[in-house]
Design a protein around this motif. Structure first.
Motif, PDB file in Angstrom:
ATOM      1  N   UNK A 254       0.853  -1.179   0.000  1.00  0.00           N
ATOM      2  CA  UNK A 254       0.000   0.000   0.000  1.00  0.00           C
ATOM      3  C   UNK A 254       0.889   1.230   0.000  1.00  0.00           C
ATOM      4  N   UNK A 255       0.292   2.405  -0.018  1.00  0.00           N
ATOM      5  CA  UNK A 255       1.043   3.660  -0.012  1.00  0.00           C
ATOM      6  C   UNK A 255       0.513   4.538   1.111  1.00  0.00           C
ATOM      7  N   UNK A 256       1.429   5.068   1.926  1.00  0.00           N
ATOM      8  CA  UNK A 256       1.039   5.934   3.039  1.00  0.00           C
ATOM      9  C   UNK A 256       1.718   7.293   2.912  1.00  0.00           C
ATOM     10  N   UNK A 257       1.104   8.294   3.552  1.00  0.00           N
ATOM     11  CA  UNK A 257       1.742   9.593   3.727  1.00  0.00           C
ATOM     12  C   UNK A 257       1.912   9.780   5.229  1.00  0.00           C
ATOM     13  N   UNK A 258       3.175   9.942   5.668  1.00  0.00           N
ATOM     14  CA  UNK A 258       3.431  10.177   7.087  1.00  0.00           C
ATOM     15  C   UNK A 258       3.490  11.684   7.284  1.00  0.00           C
ATOM     16  N   UNK A 259       2.626  12.192   8.166  1.00  0.00           N
ATOM     17  CA  UNK A 259       2.518  13.639   8.336  1.00  0.00           C
ATOM     18  C   UNK A 259       2.745  14.055   9.781  1.00  0.00           C
ATOM     19  N   UNK A 260       3.147  15.296   9.950  1.00  0.00           N
ATOM     20  CA  UNK A 260       3.336  15.866  11.284  1.00  0.00           C
ATOM     21  C   UNK A 260       3.355  17.379  11.163  1.00  0.00           C
ATOM     22  N   UNK A 261       3.368  18.054  12.306  1.00  0.00           N
ATOM     23  CA  UNK A 261       3.403  19.520  12.318  1.00  0.00           C
ATOM     24  C   UNK A 261       4.782  19.999  12.753  1.00  0.00           C
ATOM     25  N   UNK A 262       5.202  21.127  12.151  1.00  0.00           N
ATOM     26  CA  UNK A 262       6.476  21.736  12.531  1.00  0.00           C
ATOM     27  C   UNK A 262       6.276  23.239  12.636  1.00  0.00           C
ATOM     28  N   UNK A 263       6.398  23.772  13.849  1.00  0.00           N
ATOM     29  CA  UNK A 263       6.192  25.207  14.067  1.00  0.00           C
ATOM     30  C   UNK A 263       4.886  25.674  13.436  1.00  0.00           C
ATOM     31  N   UNK A 264       3.823  24.868  13.621  1.00  0.00           N
ATOM     32  CA  UNK A 264       2.494  25.270  13.157  1.00  0.00           C
ATOM     33  C   UNK A 264       2.222  24.995  11.690  1.00  0.00           C
ATOM     34  N   UNK A 265       3.222  24.414  10.986  1.00  0.00           N
ATOM     35  CA  UNK A 265       3.007  24.121   9.566  1.00  0.00           C
ATOM     36  C   UNK A 265       3.018  22.612   9.327  1.00  0.00           C
ATOM     37  N   UNK A 266       2.120  22.123   8.440  1.00  0.00           N
ATOM     38  CA  UNK A 266       2.093  20.680   8.157  1.00  0.00           C
ATOM     39  C   UNK A 266       3.280  20.260   7.286  1.00  0.00           C
ATOM     40  N   UNK A 267       3.735  19.027   7.480  1.00  0.00           N
ATOM     41  CA  UNK A 267       4.821  18.472   6.681  1.00  0.00           C
ATOM     42  C   UNK A 267       4.543  16.988   6.466  1.00  0.00           C
ATOM     43  N   UNK A 268       5.102  16.399   5.391  1.00  0.00           N
ATOM     44  CA  UNK A 268       4.837  14.991   5.159  1.00  0.00           C
ATOM     45  C   UNK A 268       5.647  14.415   4.022  1.00  0.00           C
ATOM     46  N   UNK A 269       5.687  13.086   3.936  1.00  0.00           N
ATOM     47  CA  UNK A 269       6.370  12.424   2.825  1.00  0.00           C
ATOM     48  C   UNK A 269       5.681  11.105   2.503  1.00  0.00           C
ATOM     49  N   UNK A 270       5.808  10.681   1.248  1.00  0.00           N
ATOM     50  CA  UNK A 270       5.236   9.417   0.788  1.00  0.00           C
ATOM     51  C   UNK A 270       6.083   8.259   1.303  1.00  0.00           C
ATOM     52  N   UNK A 271       5.405   7.193   1.757  1.00  0.00           N
ATOM     53  CA  UNK A 271       6.115   6.099   2.433  1.00  0.00           C
ATOM     54  C   UNK A 271       5.453   4.755   2.126  1.00  0.00           C
ATOM     55  N   UNK A 272       6.274   3.771   1.716  1.00  0.00           N
ATOM     56  CA  UNK A 272       5.689   2.428   1.556  1.00  0.00           C
ATOM     57  C   UNK A 272       6.284   1.441   2.550  1.00  0.00           C
ATOM     58  N   UNK A 273       7.295   1.878   3.328  1.00  0.00           N
ATOM     59  CA  UNK A 273       7.964   0.980   4.279  1.00  0.00           C
ATOM     60  C   UNK A 273       7.213   0.937   5.600  1.00  0.00           C
ATOM     61  N   UNK A 274       5.904   0.940   5.548  1.00  0.00           N
ATOM     62  CA  UNK A 274       5.060   1.004   6.751  1.00  0.00           C
ATOM     63  C   UNK A 274       4.502  -0.378   7.062  1.00  0.00           C
ATOM     64  N   UNK A 275       4.507  -0.765   8.353  1.00  0.00           N
ATOM     65  CA  UNK A 275       3.873  -2.034   8.722  1.00  0.00           C
ATOM     66  C   UNK A 275       3.425  -2.011  10.173  1.00  0.00           C
ATOM     67  N   UNK A 276       2.499  -2.929  10.477  1.00  0.00           N
ATOM     68  CA  UNK A 276       2.072  -3.035  11.883  1.00  0.00           C
ATOM     69  C   UNK A 276       3.081  -3.941  12.571  1.00  0.00           C
ATOM     70  N   UNK A 277       3.578  -3.484  13.733  1.00  0.00           N
ATOM     71  CA  UNK A 277       4.681  -4.182  14.408  1.00  0.00           C
ATOM     72  C   UNK A 277       4.191  -5.027  15.578  1.00  0.00           C
ATOM     73  N   UNK A 278       3.237  -4.502  16.359  1.00  0.00           N
ATOM     74  CA  UNK A 278       2.800  -5.197  17.565  1.00  0.00           C
ATOM     75  C   UNK A 278       1.352  -4.841  17.872  1.00  0.00           C
ATOM     76  N   UNK A 279       0.588  -5.845  18.375  1.00  0.00           N
ATOM     77  CA  UNK A 279      -0.793  -5.552  18.781  1.00  0.00           C
ATOM     78  C   UNK A 279      -0.848  -5.043  20.219  1.00  0.00           C
TER      79      UNK A 279
END
Ligand code: FMN
Length: 158
Positions: free
Chosen positions: A19-44
């Protein structure tokens, strides 16, 4: 020494569809993000996920600056977004609809699922980091995913 070069490594690893994910976060009140496919569920228990940002990423230091991030799972009609968020230096959030999650990180409108999480550990491995994050909230909606296979985007057909 290995018997293969980076090109062959990319070609063969590209056979792992994801699948394809976008990992996002805020920096000094501004949104930031990047495209990511190395994402997985690690632990329940506890609920942990992981992903691998590159050390060369310009946005990762901004995305991780508050330690609160959102992993947005993209829907089949969001290929254009995946492409924009994979371009270093682009004004990635120009014209992009989003709302803050409870942890403050941007939840992108139209995504298929949202996983809000707090960064717990960051490990260095070669030219990438391995990030472990604890899930604080999540949600999803009916729809179809955007997929990535052999350097191309596609859709899921059951
Ligand atoms: C489908 C796809 C998947 C990607 N997966 C990753 C990934 O898992 N980790 C990563 O660091 N970069 C990944 N990239 C590349 C980043 O999105 C790209 O290097 C980054 O967005 C560049 O911008 P930045 O310098 O602002 O981070 C991927 C790109 C695409 C198109």
């Amino acid at each position: 020494m290995t018997g293969f070069d980076q090109g062959e490594f990319r070609t063969v690893l590209g056979h792992f569809a994801s699948g394809v994910a976008l990992v996002t976060g805020m920096h000094r009140g501004h949104p930031s993000g990047f495209t990511c496919q190395s994402f997985f569920s690690l632990s329940l228990a506890p609920p942990l996920v992981a992903f691998a940002p590159g050390k060369a990423s310009q946005s990762w230091p901004r995305v991780s600056s508050t330690s609160q991030v959102c992993v947005n799972i993209l829907a089949s009609d969001q290929e254009a977004l995946a492409r924009v968020f994979s371009q270093s230096g682009a004004d990635k959030f120009a014209g992009v609809g989003w709302s803050p999650a409870a942890n403050g990180a941007p939840r992108l409108h139209g995504a298929l699922a949202w996983i809000d999480c707090a960064i717990e550990q960051v490990h260095e491995h070669g030219d990438h980091y391995l990030v472990v994050a604890r899930v604080s909230d999540l949600d999803s909606r009916p729809g179809q995913p955007l997929l990535f296979y052999r350097a191309g985007f596609g859709n899921f057909s059951p």
